[in-house]
Design a protein around this motif. Structure first.
Motif, short mmCIF file in Angstrom:
data_model
loop_
_atom_site.label_atom_id
_atom_site.label_comp_id
_atom_site.label_asym_id
_atom_site.label_seq_id
_atom_site.Cartn_x
_atom_site.Cartn_y
_atom_site.Cartn_z
N GLY A 277 0.83 -1.20 0.00
CA GLY A 277 0.00 0.00 0.00
C GLY A 277 0.86 1.24 0.00
N THR A 278 0.45 2.23 0.76
CA THR A 278 1.22 3.46 0.93
C THR A 278 1.79 3.48 2.34
OG1 THR A 278 -0.13 4.67 -0.66
CG2 THR A 278 1.15 5.97 0.91
N ALA A 279 3.11 3.42 2.45
CA ALA A 279 3.77 3.37 3.76
C ALA A 279 4.04 4.77 4.27
CB ALA A 279 5.08 2.59 3.66
N ARG A 280 3.81 4.96 5.56
CA ARG A 280 4.13 6.22 6.23
C ARG A 280 5.18 6.03 7.32
NH1 ARG A 280 -0.85 6.54 4.22
NH2 ARG A 280 -1.53 8.56 3.35
N GLN A 281 5.71 4.82 7.39
CA GLN A 281 6.78 4.53 8.33
C GLN A 281 7.55 3.31 7.84
OE1 GLN A 281 5.57 3.26 12.23
NE2 GLN A 281 4.14 1.72 11.48
N VAL A 282 8.80 3.25 8.26
CA VAL A 282 9.57 2.02 8.14
C VAL A 282 9.39 1.28 9.45
CG1 VAL A 282 11.87 1.00 7.92
CG2 VAL A 282 11.25 3.02 6.56
N LYS A 283 8.79 0.11 9.38
CA LYS A 283 8.52 -0.67 10.57
C LYS A 283 9.72 -1.57 10.88
CE LYS A 283 5.57 -2.24 13.74
NZ LYS A 283 4.99 -1.38 14.78
N PHE A 284 10.17 -1.52 12.16
CA PHE A 284 11.26 -2.41 12.56
C PHE A 284 10.68 -3.79 12.79
CE2 PHE A 284 14.05 -4.36 15.79
CZ PHE A 284 15.20 -4.43 15.02
N THR A 285 10.88 -4.68 11.82
CA THR A 285 10.31 -6.02 11.89
C THR A 285 11.36 -7.09 11.66
OG1 THR A 285 9.74 -5.94 9.53
CG2 THR A 285 8.05 -5.23 11.09
N TRP A 286 12.59 -6.77 12.02
CA TRP A 286 13.66 -7.73 11.76
C TRP A 286 13.43 -9.00 12.59
CZ3 TRP A 286 17.34 -8.85 8.50
CH2 TRP A 286 18.36 -9.74 8.87
N ALA A 287 13.20 -10.12 11.91
CA ALA A 287 12.94 -11.39 12.60
C ALA A 287 13.36 -12.55 11.69
CB ALA A 287 11.47 -11.50 12.96
N PRO A 288 14.67 -12.83 11.63
CA PRO A 288 15.09 -13.98 10.83
C PRO A 288 14.40 -15.25 11.32
CG PRO A 288 16.97 -12.66 11.55
CD PRO A 288 15.76 -12.17 12.29
N PRO A 289 14.17 -16.27 10.48
CA PRO A 289 14.71 -16.34 9.11
C PRO A 289 13.88 -15.63 8.05
CG PRO A 289 13.57 -18.36 9.63
CD PRO A 289 13.51 -17.53 10.89
N GLN A 290 12.69 -15.09 8.41
CA GLN A 290 11.85 -14.45 7.40
C GLN A 290 12.52 -13.20 6.82
OE1 GLN A 290 10.78 -15.19 10.47
NE2 GLN A 290 9.51 -16.99 10.06
N ARG A 291 13.16 -12.42 7.67
CA ARG A 291 13.89 -11.23 7.24
C ARG A 291 13.02 -10.35 6.35
NH1 ARG A 291 19.94 -13.81 6.13
NH2 ARG A 291 20.22 -14.56 8.24
N THR A 292 11.98 -9.81 6.95
CA THR A 292 11.00 -9.05 6.18
C THR A 292 11.50 -7.67 5.77
OG1 THR A 292 10.05 -8.26 8.26
CG2 THR A 292 9.06 -10.22 7.27
N MET A 293 12.58 -7.19 6.35
CA MET A 293 13.09 -5.87 5.99
C MET A 293 14.02 -5.97 4.79
SD MET A 293 13.65 -4.05 9.71
CE MET A 293 13.70 -2.40 9.02
N SER A 294 14.07 -4.91 4.02
CA SER A 294 14.87 -4.94 2.79
C SER A 294 15.30 -3.52 2.42
CB SER A 294 14.05 -5.53 1.64
OG SER A 294 14.70 -5.37 0.39
N TRP A 295 16.43 -3.42 1.74
CA TRP A 295 16.80 -2.16 1.11
C TRP A 295 15.89 -1.92 -0.08
CZ3 TRP A 295 19.55 -0.19 4.65
CH2 TRP A 295 20.58 -0.88 5.30
N VAL A 296 15.95 -0.74 -0.68
CA VAL A 296 15.18 -0.42 -1.87
C VAL A 296 16.13 -0.01 -2.98
CG1 VAL A 296 13.12 0.23 -0.57
CG2 VAL A 296 14.84 1.98 -1.11
N GLY A 297 15.61 -0.01 -4.21
CA GLY A 297 16.41 0.36 -5.36
C GLY A 297 17.44 -0.69 -5.72
N ARG A 298 18.56 -0.24 -6.31
CA ARG A 298 19.58 -1.20 -6.74
C ARG A 298 20.17 -1.96 -5.56
NH1 ARG A 298 25.05 -1.58 -8.80
NH2 ARG A 298 25.61 0.55 -8.20
N ALA A 299 20.18 -1.34 -4.38
CA ALA A 299 20.68 -2.03 -3.20
C ALA A 299 19.84 -3.26 -2.88
CB ALA A 299 20.70 -1.07 -2.01
#
Length: 612
Positions: A277-299
């Motif tokens: 959707g439209t995000a208004r925050q970066v949510k801290f959801t770091w929880a391996p092994p799912q690893r839901t957080m990610s860089w954006v763009g070429r990174a």
């Protein structure tokens, strides 16, 4: 306050770092309390030569603050140690709170080498006029009149005495910060193009690093080019800002507000709500092994390929930091950051170190330290590229020469910086500042430079237990600096019997400048005191601006077993202790055993670490 063992990574991917250096020649540092003149300035000049292998002492990575007397003449205990030595937040596995309990120094470090602390410079300070020192600090020594860095010009044709490998070129970092920031904190060259650097505001670290104790500081961060580009490789400043917000979330372990951002085009669920959707925050959801957080763009693409990494509490490879340490100016009766630099410091992350490797290395180093507690750290050979800290970072610094122009630091001067940026529980991936960045709710979301806004009106940082961080430090240290030499803070914040003044701490809650900024008179005295060290080039004896000889500092730590105790009954918690349970997915270090009622004593080697 004793040095805590740092991490010694097991992977051999790091550049030639200082920890692999051979033992160094050590010159006699002179008797405790001797002035640089008494010891002979000629010796200091030899040690200031970049090519020299001679050290004045074997432990330049253990800073002066570690020698403070924690018990005063009235029997009261002062504990400034906890701000660096504390129960750490994984993946910092140092967890060195027990270091608050005693002075377990290596034998060669028991004699205090920082003799500038004991030099009486009061007459020389008084002989310098305010007009003279103001003219000096207002004269910039970093930028040329056209806005380009003076050091970059010099390094285009590197002076022979700086070219340590004789290859005709400079092998270290060439300073390229323009110090011209827009309203978002991005740095611009005189032609308007971006340098990639972005400045941020942070809560100054308690004690020595407060301006009232001698210096203003600023910090800038730069991520590799891939973080500044979209997936096609086109430069995109908004994507870069978003990647920096993701990094802020990972390091500070908190949600970070952002401008409304469509997630579908990025392919990343930034707010962690399970939909695009439209995000208004970066949510801290770091929880391996799912690893839901990610860089954006070429990174993001490089992360998927495995050529870039992302993990809570760690910076990606290629991250750079630039940090200036500056004199104090006085403008309209208020202390401000001066144009003149005392130092220009730089860090770059050269390699990735995983959680498991960090944990294993910390345990292995602690075991080795227990077996050889008096072994000191080897400092590598002459370092045109700076020194490695043993956990993936290379550090480099420039400092004033006797005429006030910036020069590369020597090997021994570099080792002084390594002490704070390896082996203490307070850092995030060897870095102090970024985890203390002002949150998005503050002015310009915390992305601004000290030249754009002062400290006035900035609220006091709050600890995890709800208490004001600075008031907590004042209460338990009983002073505004580790050396208890700042008489101005003592008078402002303490009664004659050492109790905190309620009205002062109440004002501090809404305006940290009441504590952090000195009076104009003190600001200029601190400038005068430091310039005397510059003229002597006696940095190997200490860089602290001291207005009179330090009285609350050990000249020598008495030898013997057990080590001299600090008088601290129970280690104090750091400002974020108790929050680790909120950070899922980070492996925890194994519990250490201890006697009932007493925390485990950290084994001391001093090989790869120093304390603040």
């Amino acid at each position: 306050m004793s040095p805590r063992p740092a991490l010694l990574p097991l992977l051999i991917f790091l550049f030639a770092c200082a920890c692999r250096g051979s033992e160094s020649k050590v010159a006699d540092a002179g008797a405790p309390g001797a002035s640089p003149q008494d010891a002979g300035l000629a010796h200091l000049e030899r040690r200031n030569e970049l090519r020299t292998e001679e050290l004045s002492h074997r432990t330049p990575y253990i800073p002066p603050q570690c020698y403070t007397k924690t018990k005063d003449e009235k029997g009261r205990t002062h504990n400034p140690c906890f701000v660096c030595h504390q129960g750490s937040i994984p993946p910092n596995y140092i967890d060195d709170a027990a270091v608050q309990l005693d002075f377990a120094f290596p034998a060669l470090a028991r004699r205090n080498p920082w003799t500038n602390l004991f030099v009486d410079r009061r007459a020389a300070i008084a002989a310098t006029s305010d007009e003279e020192i103001l003219a000096y600090v207002r004269q910039g020594n970093y930028l040329a009149p056209d806005g380009t860095p003076l050091l970059a010009r010099t390094l285009q044709k590197v002076p022979a005495e700086w070219d340590l490998d004789h290859d005709g070129r400079w092998g270290g970092w060439t300073p390229d910060v323009a110090f011209s920031f827009d309203e978002r904190g991005f740095d611009h060259l005189p032609d308007g193009s971006l340098t990639g650097w972005r400045t941020f505001a942070y809560y100054p670290f308690p004690g020595t690093f407060w301006p009232t104790n001698g210096s203003f500081g600023d910090v800038l961060i730069r991520l590799p080019e891939a973080f500044r580009q979209d997936e096609s490789g086109k430069a995109d400043l908004d994507l870069y800002a978003l990647n920096l917000a993701i990094l802020e979330s990972l390091v500070a372990r908190r949600d970070v507000a952002i401008s409304p951002t469509p997630e579908a085009r990025l392919g990343v669920d930034l707010d962690g709500d399970g939909r695009m959707g439209t995000a208004r925050q970066v949510k801290f959801t770091w929880a391996p092994p799912q690893r839901t957080m990610s860089w954006v763009g070429r990174a993001r693409l490089m992360q998927q390929e495995g050529s870039l990494h992302l993990a809570a509490g760690l910076f990606p490879e290629g991250t750079e930091f630039a940090h200036t340490v500056r004199y104090l100016d006085v403008v309209d009766g208020k202390p401000r950051m001066a144009a003149r630099l005392k130092e220009l410091r730089y860090m770059v992350k050269k390699g990735w170190v995983s959680y498991g490797t960090l944990m294993q290395a910390a345990g292995r180093e602690a075991f080795e330290a227990e077996q050889s507690p008096d072994k000191t750290r080897g400092i590598g050979g002459p370092s045109e590229q700076g020194l490695g800290n043993g956990v993936g970072w290379r550090l480099q610094g420039f400092i004033e020469d006797a005429q006030g122009q910036l020069r590369p630091q020597t090997r021994e001067e570099h080792a002084f910086c390594i002490g704070c940026h390896s082996g203490v529980g307070a850092t995030d991936d060897s870095v102090f500042s970024f985890g203390r960045k002002l949150p998005a709710s503050e002015f310009r979301a915390g992305w601004f430079h000290a030249s754009q806004r002062g400290l006035e009106g900035q609220r006091e940082p709050v600890r995890a237990d709800g208490r004001g961080e600075y008031a907590y430090y004042l209460e338990h240290n009983g002073a505004g600096d580790e050396l208890r030499a700042n008489t101005e803070v003592l008078e402002r914040f303490f009664t004659a019997d050492g109790a905190l003044r309620p009205e002062a701490t109440e004002a501090l809650r809404t305006d940290i400048s009441t504590l952090l900024l000195p009076s104009p008179a003190r600001a200029l005295q601190l400038d005068k005191a430091y310039r005397l060290i510059v003229r002597e080039q006696s940095y190997v004896r200490g860089r602290d601006a001291i207005l009179e000889p330090a009285a609350q500092v050990h000249r020598e730590i008495p030898p013997g077993e057990p080590a001299l105790e600090t008088g601290v009954g129970d280690p104090l918690p750091g400002p974020r202790e108790g929050t680790v349970t909120r950070y899922p997915g980070l492996p925890m270090a194994g519990a250490r055993t201890a006697s009932p009622g007493k925390p485990p004593r950290a084994p001391q080697s001093g090989r790869l670490a120093g304390s603040r």
